[in-house]
Design a protein around this motif. Structure first.
Motif, PDB file in Angstrom:
ATOM      1  N   PHE A   7       0.885  -1.157   0.000  1.00 32.48           N
ATOM      2  CA  PHE A   7       0.000   0.000   0.000  1.00 32.48           C
ATOM      3  C   PHE A   7       0.925   1.209   0.000  1.00 32.48           C
ATOM      4  CE2 PHE A   7      -3.617   2.231   2.467  1.00 32.48           C
ATOM      5  CZ  PHE A   7      -4.363   2.383   1.323  1.00 32.48           C
ATOM      6  N   PHE A   8       0.806   2.073  -0.989  1.00 32.33           N
ATOM      7  CA  PHE A   8       1.751   3.182  -1.029  1.00 32.33           C
ATOM      8  C   PHE A   8       1.075   4.495  -1.386  1.00 32.33           C
ATOM      9  CE2 PHE A   8       2.099   3.148  -5.661  1.00 32.33           C
ATOM     10  CZ  PHE A   8       1.830   1.828  -5.975  1.00 32.33           C
ATOM     11  N   ILE A   9       1.783   5.560  -1.100  1.00 28.27           N
ATOM     12  CA  ILE A   9       1.270   6.899  -1.338  1.00 28.27           C
ATOM     13  C   ILE A   9       2.107   7.546  -2.429  1.00 28.27           C
ATOM     14  CG2 ILE A   9       0.636   9.080  -0.274  1.00 28.27           C
ATOM     15  CD1 ILE A   9       0.978   7.751   2.438  1.00 28.27           C
ATOM     16  N   LYS A  46      -6.349  11.261  -0.846  1.00 26.82           N
ATOM     17  CA  LYS A  46      -6.870  11.410   0.517  1.00 26.82           C
ATOM     18  C   LYS A  46      -5.989  12.359   1.277  1.00 26.82           C
ATOM     19  CE  LYS A  46      -8.954   6.942   1.445  1.00 26.82           C
ATOM     20  NZ  LYS A  46      -9.191   6.061   2.571  1.00 26.82           N
ATOM     21  N   LEU A  48      -3.717  13.198   4.313  1.00 27.71           N
ATOM     22  CA  LEU A  48      -2.850  12.386   5.164  1.00 27.71           C
ATOM     23  C   LEU A  48      -3.067  12.764   6.626  1.00 27.71           C
ATOM     24  CD1 LEU A  48       0.438  12.671   3.073  1.00 27.71           C
ATOM     25  CD2 LEU A  48      -1.217  10.837   3.019  1.00 27.71           C
ATOM     26  N   ALA A  49      -2.841  11.810   7.507  1.00 31.61           N
ATOM     27  CA  ALA A  49      -3.019  12.059   8.935  1.00 31.61           C
ATOM     28  C   ALA A  49      -1.925  12.979   9.471  1.00 31.61           C
ATOM     29  CB  ALA A  49      -3.030  10.743   9.702  1.00 31.61           C
ATOM     30  N   TYR A  50      -0.807  12.997   8.791  1.00 25.48           N
ATOM     31  CA  TYR A  50       0.281  13.903   9.147  1.00 25.48           C
ATOM     32  C   TYR A  50       1.058  14.178   7.877  1.00 25.48           C
ATOM     33  CZ  TYR A  50       2.532   9.311   9.335  1.00 25.48           C
ATOM     34  OH  TYR A  50       2.965   8.042   9.035  1.00 25.48           O
ATOM     35  N   PRO A  51       1.749  15.328   7.782  1.00 24.96           N
ATOM     36  CA  PRO A  51       2.452  15.631   6.541  1.00 24.96           C
ATOM     37  C   PRO A  51       3.602  14.659   6.267  1.00 24.96           C
ATOM     38  CG  PRO A  51       2.703  17.429   8.132  1.00 24.96           C
ATOM     39  CD  PRO A  51       1.867  16.398   8.781  1.00 24.96           C
ATOM     40  N   VAL A  52       3.714  14.257   5.007  1.00 31.85           N
ATOM     41  CA  VAL A  52       4.794  13.373   4.589  1.00 31.85           C
ATOM     42  C   VAL A  52       5.533  14.090   3.474  1.00 31.85           C
ATOM     43  CG1 VAL A  52       5.389  11.150   3.596  1.00 31.85           C
ATOM     44  CG2 VAL A  52       3.451  11.320   5.138  1.00 31.85           C
ATOM     45  N   TYR A  60      -3.341   7.367  -2.764  1.00 35.15           N
ATOM     46  CA  TYR A  60      -3.118   6.008  -2.262  1.00 35.15           C
ATOM     47  C   TYR A  60      -3.315   4.968  -3.361  1.00 35.15           C
ATOM     48  CZ  TYR A  60      -2.928   7.384   2.635  1.00 35.15           C
ATOM     49  OH  TYR A  60      -2.553   7.928   3.833  1.00 35.15           O
ATOM     50  N   LYS A  87       5.454   7.244   0.569  1.00 39.34           N
ATOM     51  CA  LYS A  87       5.525   6.272   1.668  1.00 39.34           C
ATOM     52  C   LYS A  87       4.947   4.959   1.177  1.00 39.34           C
ATOM     53  CE  LYS A  87       5.116   7.661   6.537  1.00 39.34           C
ATOM     54  NZ  LYS A  87       6.123   6.840   7.050  1.00 39.34           N
ATOM     55  N   PHE A  88       5.382   3.867   1.779  1.00 43.19           N
ATOM     56  CA  PHE A  88       4.804   2.579   1.399  1.00 43.19           C
ATOM     57  C   PHE A  88       4.829   1.640   2.580  1.00 43.19           C
ATOM     58  CE2 PHE A  88       8.781   0.342   1.416  1.00 43.19           C
ATOM     59  CZ  PHE A  88       9.714   1.302   1.071  1.00 43.19           C
ATOM     60  N   ILE A  89       3.982   0.625   2.527  1.00 41.43           N
ATOM     61  CA  ILE A  89       3.994  -0.426   3.551  1.00 41.43           C
ATOM     62  C   ILE A  89       3.698  -1.738   2.843  1.00 41.43           C
ATOM     63  CG2 ILE A  89       1.575  -0.008   4.193  1.00 41.43           C
ATOM     64  CD1 ILE A  89       2.272  -0.867   7.012  1.00 41.43           C
ATOM     65  N   LEU A 135     -11.963  13.014   8.989  1.00 41.59           N
ATOM     66  CA  LEU A 135     -10.680  13.521   8.510  1.00 41.59           C
ATOM     67  C   LEU A 135     -10.672  15.044   8.483  1.00 41.59           C
ATOM     68  CD1 LEU A 135      -9.948  11.070   5.583  1.00 41.59           C
ATOM     69  CD2 LEU A 135      -8.798  11.155   7.759  1.00 41.59           C
TER      70      LEU A 135
ATOM     71  N   TYR B  28      -5.901  -2.712   8.437  1.00 41.99           N
ATOM     72  CA  TYR B  28      -5.183  -1.454   8.648  1.00 41.99           C
ATOM     73  C   TYR B  28      -5.534  -0.395   7.614  1.00 41.99           C
ATOM     74  CZ  TYR B  28      -1.917  -2.530   4.859  1.00 41.99           C
ATOM     75  OH  TYR B  28      -1.365  -2.781   3.630  1.00 41.99           O
ATOM     76  N   ARG B  35     -10.792   4.259  13.590  1.00 43.79           N
ATOM     77  CA  ARG B  35     -10.943   5.525  14.288  1.00 43.79           C
ATOM     78  C   ARG B  35     -11.816   5.415  15.540  1.00 43.79           C
ATOM     79  NH1 ARG B  35      -9.017  10.497  12.251  1.00 43.79           N
ATOM     80  NH2 ARG B  35      -7.686   9.766  10.581  1.00 43.79           N
ATOM     81  N   GLN B  69       1.728   4.059  10.141  1.00 43.24           N
ATOM     82  CA  GLN B  69       2.886   4.064   9.247  1.00 43.24           C
ATOM     83  C   GLN B  69       2.549   4.642   7.891  1.00 43.24           C
ATOM     84  OE1 GLN B  69       5.351   0.579   8.669  1.00 43.24           O
ATOM     85  NE2 GLN B  69       4.588  -0.235  10.596  1.00 43.24           N
ATOM     86  N   ILE B  70       1.337   4.363   7.434  1.00 37.94           N
ATOM     87  CA  ILE B  70       0.985   4.776   6.081  1.00 37.94           C
ATOM     88  C   ILE B  70       0.137   6.054   6.101  1.00 37.94           C
ATOM     89  CG2 ILE B  70      -1.052   3.256   5.844  1.00 37.94           C
ATOM     90  CD1 ILE B  70       1.732   3.682   3.223  1.00 37.94           C
ATOM     91  N   ALA B  71       0.170   6.769   7.228  1.00 37.07           N
ATOM     92  CA  ALA B  71      -0.449   8.095   7.358  1.00 37.07           C
ATOM     93  C   ALA B  71      -1.964   8.077   7.238  1.00 37.07           C
ATOM     94  CB  ALA B  71       0.153   9.093   6.358  1.00 37.07           C
ATOM     95  N   LEU B  72      -2.588   6.958   7.573  1.00 40.69           N
ATOM     96  CA  LEU B  72      -4.045   6.942   7.629  1.00 40.69           C
ATOM     97  C   LEU B  72      -4.525   7.388   9.005  1.00 40.69           C
ATOM     98  CD1 LEU B  72      -4.918   3.622   5.789  1.00 40.69           C
ATOM     99  CD2 LEU B  72      -5.326   5.919   4.982  1.00 40.69           C
ATOM    100  N   LEU B  73      -3.724   7.110  10.023  1.00 38.61           N
ATOM    101  CA  LEU B  73      -4.031   7.559  11.378  1.00 38.61           C
ATOM    102  C   LEU B  73      -2.838   8.367  11.887  1.00 38.61           C
ATOM    103  CD1 LEU B  73      -5.549   4.397  13.105  1.00 38.61           C
ATOM    104  CD2 LEU B  73      -6.762   6.354  12.201  1.00 38.61           C
ATOM    105  N   PRO B  74      -3.108   9.328  12.759  1.00 33.19           N
ATOM    106  CA  PRO B  74      -1.988  10.129  13.272  1.00 33.19           C
ATOM    107  C   PRO B  74      -1.243   9.414  14.389  1.00 33.19           C
ATOM    108  CG  PRO B  74      -4.048  10.908  14.189  1.00 33.19           C
ATOM    109  CD  PRO B  74      -4.394   9.775  13.272  1.00 33.19           C
ATOM    110  N   THR B  80       1.350  18.088  14.381  1.00 37.89           N
ATOM    111  CA  THR B  80       1.018  18.125  12.963  1.00 37.89           C
ATOM    112  C   THR B  80       0.260  19.379  12.563  1.00 37.89           C
ATOM    113  OG1 THR B  80      -0.952  16.872  13.460  1.00 37.89           O
ATOM    114  CG2 THR B  80       0.974  15.641  12.721  1.00 37.89           C
TER     115      THR B  80
END
Lengths: 151, 81
Positions: A7-9, A46, A48-52, A60, A87-89, A135, B28, B35, B69-74, B80
């Motif tokens: 899964f990557f951004i 989407k 992001l939950a925090y800036p990357v 995504y 980013k990726f996982i 969000l 995930y 949430r 890790q993949i920025a879906l959750l903080p 931030t």
């Protein structure tokens, strides 16, 4: 062979051609390292939950494939080098990949999708709205891209 | 003792939502479901509050950490903004 998903951004500001180039590149990495690509789906842009890498939004993409551990190493190396990827996982889904089982699963999923098609919109749209609330305030063009993905 | 029995009357039995609803999968990538199990600050809600069973709480914790890790959750909301 194992089954993995990555899964990557992607950078959200990429043009369609640049996106296609990234898709193409990753697909060739998978195929040239003895892997089989099972699915490649865009999840839309989407927040992001925090800036990357100083970006607050991201595009995504979910990719499922089967292959060995060397493929994952090579794929992740490529992703790290590529600046278009934020980013990726990678997650291992199955220890032993069985093509026949995959076929059966896919067939079942398709059948389920067909039966659900009668009432897809009513179910899927409130879900998107809820997510937006949580969000907190997404842009309008984000909505548009998400709707496209669902249709 | 009297105090304790009094407090006990306020107990509401919590059940694991993932055990009750077999349709509910922990993934995930599904930030909408996850949430419910993180606080506003992004911390994972403990089992004693959420009522999850041990098995599902373990799976959920892993899912939340992957989603972070993949920025879906903080990880946190403090830095931030």
């Amino acid at each position: 062979m194992r089954k993995y998903e990555t899964f990557f951004i992607l950078d959200p500001d990429l043009s369609d051609e640049a996106n296609a180039a990234v898709d193409e590149k990753l697909k060739t990495v998978v195929s040239s390292n003895g892997g089989t690509l099972l699915s490649y789906a865009s999840w839309g842009k989407k927040k992001l939950a925090y800036p990357v890498k100083k970006r607050i939004r991201g595009h995504y993409v979910l990719m499922e494939y089967a292959g060995g551990p060397k493929l994952v190493a090579e794929l992740e190396r490529n992703m790290r080098l590529d600046e278009r990827l934020l980013k990726f996982i990678t997650v291992k889904l199955e220890e032993r990949f069985d093509p026949e089982k995959e076929e059966a699963r896919r067939g079942a999923a398709q059948a389920a999708a067909e039966t659900e098609e009668v009432t897809p919109e009513k179910e899927s749209f409130p879900v998107v709205e809820q997510e937006e609330e949580q969000l907190s305030a997404m842009d309008e063009d984000v909505d548009a891209s998400e709707e496209e993905d669902e249709s | 003792m009297a105090m304790r029995s009094k407090r006990r009357t306020f107990h509401r039995r919590k059940v694991c939502r993932f055990c009750v609803d077999a349709e509910m999968k922990i993934d995930y990538k599904d930030s909408k479901t996850l949430r419910y199990f993180v606080t506003e600050r992004g911390k994972i809600v403990p089992r004693r509050i959420s009522g999850n069973c041990a098995k599902h709480q373990r799976v959920l914790t892993l899912a939340v950490k992957r989603a972070r890790q993949i920025a879906l959750l903080p990880f946190t909301t403090v830095h931030t903004v």
